[in-house]
Write an enzyme that holds these catalytic residues in place. Structure first.
Site, PDB file in Angstrom:
ATOM      1  N   ARG A   1     -84.809  24.171 -11.057  1.00 41.08           N
ATOM      2  CA  ARG A   1     -85.922  24.003 -12.000  1.00 41.08           C
ATOM      3  C   ARG A   1     -85.413  23.447 -13.329  1.00 41.08           C
ATOM      4  O   ARG A   1     -86.085  22.647 -13.973  1.00 41.08           O
ATOM      5  CB  ARG A   1     -86.628  25.342 -12.238  1.00 41.08           C
ATOM      6  CG  ARG A   1     -87.325  25.881 -10.983  1.00 41.08           C
ATOM      7  CD  ARG A   1     -87.550  27.386 -11.079  1.00 41.08           C
ATOM      8  NE  ARG A   1     -88.628  27.738 -11.986  1.00 41.08           N
ATOM      9  CZ  ARG A   1     -88.821  28.967 -12.464  1.00 41.08           C
ATOM     10  NH1 ARG A   1     -87.991  29.952 -12.150  1.00 41.08           N
ATOM     11  NH2 ARG A   1     -89.840  29.217 -13.287  1.00 41.08           N
TER      12      ARG A   1
ATOM     13  N   GLU B   1    -103.853   9.887 -29.114  1.00 40.61           N
ATOM     14  CA  GLU B   1    -103.339   8.516 -28.949  1.00 40.61           C
ATOM     15  C   GLU B   1    -103.503   8.017 -27.515  1.00 40.61           C
ATOM     16  O   GLU B   1    -102.644   7.323 -26.985  1.00 40.61           O
ATOM     17  CB  GLU B   1    -101.863   8.439 -29.363  1.00 40.61           C
ATOM     18  CG  GLU B   1    -101.623   8.617 -30.845  1.00 40.61           C
ATOM     19  CD  GLU B   1    -102.245   7.512 -31.698  1.00 40.61           C
ATOM     20  OE1 GLU B   1    -102.428   6.398 -31.176  1.00 40.61           O
ATOM     21  OE2 GLU B   1    -102.575   7.780 -32.864  1.00 40.61           O
TER      22      GLU B   1
ATOM     23  N   GLN C   1     -82.777  28.666 -10.218  1.00 41.76           N
ATOM     24  CA  GLN C   1     -82.813  28.368 -11.657  1.00 41.76           C
ATOM     25  C   GLN C   1     -82.337  26.931 -11.890  1.00 41.76           C
ATOM     26  O   GLN C   1     -82.960  26.171 -12.620  1.00 41.76           O
ATOM     27  CB  GLN C   1     -81.913  29.373 -12.404  1.00 41.76           C
ATOM     28  CG  GLN C   1     -82.083  29.389 -13.919  1.00 41.76           C
ATOM     29  CD  GLN C   1     -83.210  30.310 -14.386  1.00 41.76           C
ATOM     30  OE1 GLN C   1     -83.982  30.828 -13.577  1.00 41.76           O
ATOM     31  NE2 GLN C   1     -83.332  30.500 -15.681  1.00 41.76           N
TER      32      GLN C   1
ATOM     33  N   GLN D   1    -111.415   8.670 -37.303  1.00 41.37           N
ATOM     34  CA  GLN D   1    -111.962   7.873 -36.194  1.00 41.37           C
ATOM     35  C   GLN D   1    -112.809   8.721 -35.260  1.00 41.37           C
ATOM     36  O   GLN D   1    -113.991   8.486 -35.102  1.00 41.37           O
ATOM     37  CB  GLN D   1    -110.826   7.198 -35.425  1.00 41.37           C
ATOM     38  CG  GLN D   1    -111.329   6.369 -34.239  1.00 41.37           C
ATOM     39  CD  GLN D   1    -110.188   5.717 -33.472  1.00 41.37           C
ATOM     40  OE1 GLN D   1    -109.413   4.946 -34.026  1.00 41.37           O
ATOM     41  NE2 GLN D   1    -110.078   6.032 -32.199  1.00 41.37           N
ATOM     42  N   THR D   2    -112.187   9.745 -34.630  1.00 40.81           N
ATOM     43  CA  THR D   2    -112.900  10.499 -33.588  1.00 40.81           C
ATOM     44  C   THR D   2    -114.099  11.266 -34.146  1.00 40.81           C
ATOM     45  O   THR D   2    -114.116  11.677 -35.303  1.00 40.81           O
ATOM     46  CB  THR D   2    -111.958  11.501 -32.901  1.00 40.81           C
ATOM     47  OG1 THR D   2    -111.308  12.275 -33.902  1.00 40.81           O
ATOM     48  CG2 THR D   2    -110.912  10.785 -32.070  1.00 40.81           C
TER      49      THR D   2
ATOM     50  N   ARG E   1     -78.219  35.388 -19.971  1.00 35.95           N
ATOM     51  CA  ARG E   1     -78.943  36.359 -19.172  1.00 35.95           C
ATOM     52  C   ARG E   1     -78.254  36.591 -17.832  1.00 35.95           C
ATOM     53  O   ARG E   1     -77.884  35.646 -17.144  1.00 35.95           O
ATOM     54  CB  ARG E   1     -80.366  35.845 -18.927  1.00 35.95           C
ATOM     55  CG  ARG E   1     -81.270  36.792 -18.156  1.00 35.95           C
ATOM     56  CD  ARG E   1     -81.671  37.963 -19.014  1.00 35.95           C
ATOM     57  NE  ARG E   1     -82.668  38.819 -18.376  1.00 35.95           N
ATOM     58  CZ  ARG E   1     -83.123  39.941 -18.944  1.00 35.95           C
ATOM     59  NH1 ARG E   1     -82.682  40.311 -20.134  1.00 35.95           N
ATOM     60  NH2 ARG E   1     -84.017  40.680 -18.336  1.00 35.95           N
TER      61      ARG E   1
ATOM     62  N   ASP F   1    -105.800   9.581 -23.996  1.00 31.68           N
ATOM     63  CA  ASP F   1    -105.721  10.628 -22.979  1.00 31.68           C
ATOM     64  C   ASP F   1    -104.844  10.150 -21.826  1.00 31.68           C
ATOM     65  O   ASP F   1    -104.950   9.006 -21.385  1.00 31.68           O
ATOM     66  CB  ASP F   1    -107.127  10.952 -22.471  1.00 31.68           C
ATOM     67  CG  ASP F   1    -107.092  11.926 -21.314  1.00 31.68           C
ATOM     68  OD1 ASP F   1    -107.130  13.137 -21.574  1.00 31.68           O
ATOM     69  OD2 ASP F   1    -107.017  11.471 -20.155  1.00 31.68           O
TER      70      ASP F   1
ATOM     71  N   GLY G   1     -89.337  37.360 -19.152  1.00 31.94           N
ATOM     72  CA  GLY G   1     -90.230  38.038 -20.083  1.00 31.94           C
ATOM     73  C   GLY G   1     -89.973  37.675 -21.536  1.00 31.94           C
ATOM     74  O   GLY G   1     -90.914  37.446 -22.300  1.00 31.94           O
TER      75      GLY G   1
END
Lengths: 536, 536
Positions: free
Chosen positions: A204, A295, A201, A9-10, A182, A297, A272
């Site tokens: 988030r 599908e 932590q 298609q695109t 950790r 934007d 890291g």
């Protein structure tokens, strides 16, 4: 004999705007054939997966031309390569479009470029369900409802929402497990603190665990919605289609945007070591991000949702009742008057409070945008000028859907009983209160809540983080991913991260030799000062 | 003879917390040597760049032990490889730690792992500027001020801010140029609309152009700050050091976080083609993101800033005048009373209004956090519990610094005259008003502005986008990047994007053959139905 097909298609110059495709399919009644042609460079098909090296056939989307007249974009089955020796057929140029993001990801896929130089195909290779072209070159509309195409879009986007939940849950599983392994700082008793115990932590990570669950539940509901829409379509009932279409478009946009950002956030939460491919996160990100673009934007989709919301609001005075996920807009008068009654942090644990606050915010944003649109003489110009502002209302609407489906889920029986349900209730509250915190400008400017209530929401959120902490690992173990599927050393089930990282490093082919290739050629001359331009 | 050296600080189990490093350097007075040793797996040095394959020497950070006593972490020069044949010396194990994010990026760097098995080095290979170890194993503190180390950190982080501006300007240059080339939808006159003309595109892109300029100016100012701090240090004046340290730590965190997100946003702004490596954006992202983690994890740095701000606020009653970028906190009583006078959209163009609004928001967030901290019996526990909330105040403070330095820059003479200055003024206003929009919750909850004023800020922002639009290309051309440096087809100077993309695709080695390798082995058997498990 088998064929291998792809969906073409695109084009190089055309993505979101399907109507702008340039490839032509011109009917030649003399031979009863279509002539497929790429009239410009920008009309080259570009991106189709599997096209570059593998496919023998493609469904090619092209502008139909009969008798000098254009009849819109339609699909045509075109053979690309010989089934004997795989060589491209005459008039066809095919290649791979080159390297993509990441060092694995979509680089295992031969996304391709394709050009046609007047390639002829028989008339019966046009996909004619909606429009038929006769031998004489006349176009005949079928009585198949055109809306059927939206049913397919609902289906595809529903699978994308399910995929978002899966990708997000993989990322949070890795980041949560590693955050428990950790340790860093705070070594009163000799052992440093697990990073998962830090509130920074948690603030988030835990909302992302909550989002993974939220997206899973809304994905399950979308599956139901698709079944419902399909049954209605079969009964020629199109009444819920626009709402279902807006809803899936919006949720596709919301969940993929959040997931893409969240994978990268999980990578950063691993410090890291998250930057090593052996963490699994760089490739998860690289392979996931195209979901924000393909599908539909994500920004274009939000504007479709906004347009639907503005239409819904505009029709309210006529008495037309909004359906499904927009039903709350039918209560807009109540929601404009609504005052949130939260007086202490615990009040925020009441699902009906959360639901009304999200409804009030979304409804007021819609009404406010509709009013602002009304001040423009030309509605289209107004929509264009305010588009970024309108997209915000669409996001508010979609977040309300996710919150409400999470709350609905908790009203059902859940295997595992009350203990499991309480954990999910915590996640639901974290999902909602975190959104209030992140979109506080919306909630305050619409007056849905007060600054004092926002502060209480924050207090409650911190308290919820503490409640989730002891169960965080169990909540990601519950996704039940094998180490093989997860593909991450940081996220390994047994938590034996450091020995595995160390072991993995030695598998790097660079370590096959102790003295590296290139030592004699480059390093030694530098050390012996035999390089003119050595900078060391 | 030359040597090649690297800096070996971080370990498999230890990054941010330098005091937690496990490698030991035990002094042996019998031989006048230090014994460098890796006592655990997690003490393996991990990540040092250039270590894995190339370096002959390293500065190794290790816990100094003399006479059974620990004396903190210090640097030691250790030879790793023979200068004759590059083989690792006895007791030393070195390797590369494996693949990293992206398909180029840091994969050209041999980040390494390093273990010591009782490796002996002469005493004079310890870096002894701050602490000397005598032949007898006694430790003697030098009179070199320990604060000097902060001078170095100010220097390094100042260069990172300058790098952020450079990386961000590359990304926005690519996205802006391509947004003027790319057309999609809206084809009244035959030609589709340039995507840069969409307000949704402008509202995502133009604030990033503004940020690139803002970070450049704040980076220039940081250069001055470093010179100033250095001169003061030489005169034994440490008074401005804590403020300068907090300021550079905060700006390192702010600018790198924004830049990492912005590069990915620029990639998305380029639609599907941004996913091609030839766009330059995937690798720019992969090579940039470690900046959020190295030289101080961005969240850890924000907490350092927050701690400094809380200390500054706590000292206000004692009459201690805050200096430099915290001077506004000295006016906290005025700022708590402040009422923003904006009555129409144009009022937002007044730099002193913007400055006061940002000062009021930051000051009130600091005071509010300090009050909340005060309600905890144990200040450290309070800080830990509120850390995510405290980090928000640090962000507000850092954004104020960037805004204020942009405004200061505009008060100076600028080459190019009033026309150039007006463009920069627009960018400065976009930078500030966009932040108000994005952090509206802060501005409203602190009462720094009203909801009505927020709405006017949004109107003004849209108007500024229209003013910047005709100059957008010139504003990114002004960075003066060559096509070679930019390394992006989408961002090429002449805008001849599509032919170049097409041409580039054919350079992919996959296109060296028309029928791909593997056809006989895999594709043909599948087509001929000779594969048992073929799914097509």
């Amino acid at each position: 004999m088998q064929i291998i097909g792809c969906y073409a298609q695109t084009e190089l110059g055309h993505g979101s705007n399907v109507q702008g495709l340039e490839t032509t399919a011109t009917f030649d009644p003399q031979t009863d054939e279509f002539v497929i042609h790429s009239p410009t460079l920008t009309s080259s098909k570009w991106w189709p997966g599997g096209l570059g090296k593998v496919s023998t056939h493609a469904v090619v989307y092209a502008r139909l031309i009969t008798d000098g007249q254009e009849h819109g974009v339609h699909g045509f089955i075109v053979q690309l390569r010989s089934l004997d020796d795989h060589m491209p057929l005459p008039g066809i140029t095919i290649g791979d479009i080159g390297m993509k993001f990441g060092n694995g990801a979509y680089n295992t896929m031969d996304n391709g470029v394709l050009r046609f130089d007047n390639v002829r195909i028989p008339r019966d290779q046009m996909l004619m369900r909606v429009l038929q072209v006769t031998k004489e070159g006349k176009c005949v509309q079928s009585n198949v409802p055109r809306q059927l195409i939206y049913g397919t879009m609902v289906y595809v986007r529903q699978t994308i929402v399910a995929d978002a939940s899966r990708a997000l849950s993989r990322a949070v599983c890795i980041a949560t497990r590693y955050s428990a392994v950790r340790r860093q700082f705070g070594s009163q008793n000799g052992l440093e603190t697990q990073v998962i115990d830090y509130k920074t932590q948690q603030s988030r990570l835990f909302p992302l665990i909550a989002s993974a669950y939220a997206f899973r539940f809304v994905g399950e509901w979308l599956k139901w919605l698709y079944t419902d829409v399909t049954q209605r379509l079969q009964a020629n009932d199109f009444s819920t289609l626009p709402e279902a279409h807006a809803c899936t478009a919006g949720l596709k946009s919301l969940t993929t945007s959040v997931t893409a950002d969240a994978i990268e956030e999980c990578r950063k939460l691993c410090g890291g070591h998250g930057y090593l491919c052996s963490s699994g996160l760089p490739e998860l990100f690289a392979v996931y991000v195209p979901a924000c673009t393909y599908e539909g934007d994500n920004v274009v989709l939000l504007l479709q949702v906004a347009r639907f919301l503005m239409k819904t609001v505009a029709q309210l005075p006529s008495g037309k009742k909004p359906v499904g996920t927009t039903a709350y807009l039918g209560l807009v008068e109540h929601l404009m008057q609504y005052r949130c009654g939260v007086q202490n942090a615990e009040d925020w644990l009441n699902p009906s409070v959360i639901l009304e606050v999200f409804e009030a915010r979304a409804a007021r944003m819609c009404v406010n945008r509709a009013q602002k649109l009304g001040s423009f003489p030309n509605p289209d110009e107004g929509f264009a000028e305010l588009s970024a502002f309108l997209a915000e209302a669409a996001v508010a609407h979609c977040q309300l859907i996710v919150v409400s489906k999470f709350i609905e889920k908790l009203q059902q029986d859940i295997p595992g009983g009350e203990g499991v349900k309480q954990q999910l209730r915590n996640l639901c509250n974290i999902y909602a209160l975190n959104l209030i915190n992140r979109h506080l400008g919306d909630f305050l400017s619409t007056g849905a809540i007060s600054a004092k209530q926002a502060s209480l929401a924050n207090d409650q959120l911190r308290s919820l983080f503490s409640q989730v902490r002891p169960n965080a690992i169990a909540l990601v173990d519950a996704f039940n991913y094998t180490d093989h599927y997860l593909g991450s050393i940081l996220g390994c089930y047994d938590g034996n991260v450091y020995p595995k990282l160390y072991e993995e490093a030695w598998k790097d082919p660079l370590n096959d030799s102790v003295v590296p290739d290139g030592y004699q050629e480059y390093i030694r001359p530098m050390l012996k000062q035999q390089l003119r331009n050595a900078r060391l």
